[in-house]
Motif scaffolding. Structure first.
Motif, PDB file in Angstrom:
ATOM      1  N   ARG A  44      17.624   3.893  29.809  1.00  0.00           N
ATOM      2  CA  ARG A  44      18.911   4.222  30.418  1.00  0.00           C
ATOM      3  C   ARG A  44      18.738   4.240  31.941  1.00  0.00           C
ATOM      4  O   ARG A  44      17.654   4.504  32.447  1.00  0.00           O
ATOM      5  CB  ARG A  44      19.364   5.603  29.955  1.00  0.00           C
ATOM      6  CG  ARG A  44      19.656   5.667  28.476  1.00  0.00           C
ATOM      7  CD  ARG A  44      19.975   7.103  28.092  1.00  0.00           C
ATOM      8  NE  ARG A  44      20.271   7.202  26.680  1.00  0.00           N
ATOM      9  CZ  ARG A  44      19.374   7.468  25.737  1.00  0.00           C
ATOM     10  NH1 ARG A  44      18.101   7.657  26.065  1.00  0.00           N
ATOM     11  NH2 ARG A  44      19.728   7.550  24.469  1.00  0.00           N
ATOM     12  N   SER A  45      19.840   4.005  32.655  1.00  0.00           N
ATOM     13  CA  SER A  45      19.768   3.978  34.119  1.00  0.00           C
ATOM     14  C   SER A  45      19.306   5.321  34.674  1.00  0.00           C
ATOM     15  O   SER A  45      18.572   5.376  35.661  1.00  0.00           O
ATOM     16  CB  SER A  45      21.113   3.582  34.724  1.00  0.00           C
ATOM     17  OG  SER A  45      22.127   4.446  34.273  1.00  0.00           O
ATOM     18  N   GLN A  46      19.693   6.407  34.035  1.00  0.00           N
ATOM     19  CA  GLN A  46      19.254   7.739  34.474  1.00  0.00           C
ATOM     20  C   GLN A  46      17.738   7.867  34.375  1.00  0.00           C
ATOM     21  O   GLN A  46      17.097   8.451  35.244  1.00  0.00           O
ATOM     22  CB  GLN A  46      19.937   8.800  33.627  1.00  0.00           C
ATOM     23  CG  GLN A  46      19.552  10.214  33.974  1.00  0.00           C
ATOM     24  CD  GLN A  46      20.235  11.221  33.069  1.00  0.00           C
ATOM     25  OE1 GLN A  46      21.050  10.872  32.231  1.00  0.00           O
ATOM     26  NE2 GLN A  46      19.898  12.481  33.241  1.00  0.00           N
ATOM     27  N   GLU A  47      17.145   7.318  33.328  1.00  0.00           N
ATOM     28  CA  GLU A  47      15.689   7.363  33.171  1.00  0.00           C
ATOM     29  C   GLU A  47      14.998   6.543  34.264  1.00  0.00           C
ATOM     30  O   GLU A  47      13.975   6.948  34.806  1.00  0.00           O
ATOM     31  CB  GLU A  47      15.284   6.839  31.801  1.00  0.00           C
ATOM     32  CG  GLU A  47      15.745   7.708  30.655  1.00  0.00           C
ATOM     33  CD  GLU A  47      15.512   7.056  29.307  1.00  0.00           C
ATOM     34  OE1 GLU A  47      15.044   7.768  28.410  1.00  0.00           O
ATOM     35  OE2 GLU A  47      15.794   5.862  29.155  1.00  0.00           O
ATOM     36  N   ALA A  49      16.172   5.911  37.196  1.00  0.00           N
ATOM     37  CA  ALA A  49      16.392   6.536  38.501  1.00  0.00           C
ATOM     38  C   ALA A  49      15.366   7.614  38.802  1.00  0.00           C
ATOM     39  O   ALA A  49      15.075   7.876  39.969  1.00  0.00           O
ATOM     40  CB  ALA A  49      17.803   7.112  38.570  1.00  0.00           C
ATOM     41  N   ARG A  67      12.841  10.121  29.524  1.00  0.00           N
ATOM     42  CA  ARG A  67      13.267  11.429  29.040  1.00  0.00           C
ATOM     43  C   ARG A  67      13.678  11.299  27.583  1.00  0.00           C
ATOM     44  O   ARG A  67      14.171  10.269  27.151  1.00  0.00           O
ATOM     45  CB  ARG A  67      14.463  11.927  29.834  1.00  0.00           C
ATOM     46  CG  ARG A  67      14.162  12.190  31.267  1.00  0.00           C
ATOM     47  CD  ARG A  67      15.411  12.672  31.938  1.00  0.00           C
ATOM     48  NE  ARG A  67      15.054  13.280  33.210  1.00  0.00           N
ATOM     49  CZ  ARG A  67      15.935  13.748  34.049  1.00  0.00           C
ATOM     50  NH1 ARG A  67      17.197  13.697  33.777  1.00  0.00           N
ATOM     51  NH2 ARG A  67      15.550  14.284  35.178  1.00  0.00           N
TER      52      ARG A  67
END
Length: 75
Positions: A44-47, A49, A67
């Motif tokens: 995912r983009s959050q991971e 980042a 995560r």
């Protein structure tokens, strides 16, 4: 214990043409490279980042980190 059932979202798969558009625009369109990394890695983009530099192995062409939610790790 009760768990809230979340509404299922339909997965969207990029077509070969859409992926090529991303490749053609790396460096021209913000976050095109990040989307490509997500397409190929499943991250995912959050991971991505929060990926730490020590988790990147350029010679080995891999990275590690990410995560997991409680559901993802089985707790």
């Amino acid at each position: 214990m009760f768990y809230k059932l979340e509404e299922k979202r339909e997965n969207y798969i990029f077509s070969a043409e859409e992926i090529q558009k991303l490749w053609d625009n790396v460096g021209n369109v913000r976050f095109a490279a990040m989307v490509l990394i997500g397409v190929y890695s499943g991250w995912r983009s959050q991971e991505l980042a929060v990926l730490r530099l020590e988790g990147v192995d350029l010679e080995g062409r891999m990275f590690k980190g990410g995560r997991k939610t409680a559901a993802g790790i089985g707790t």
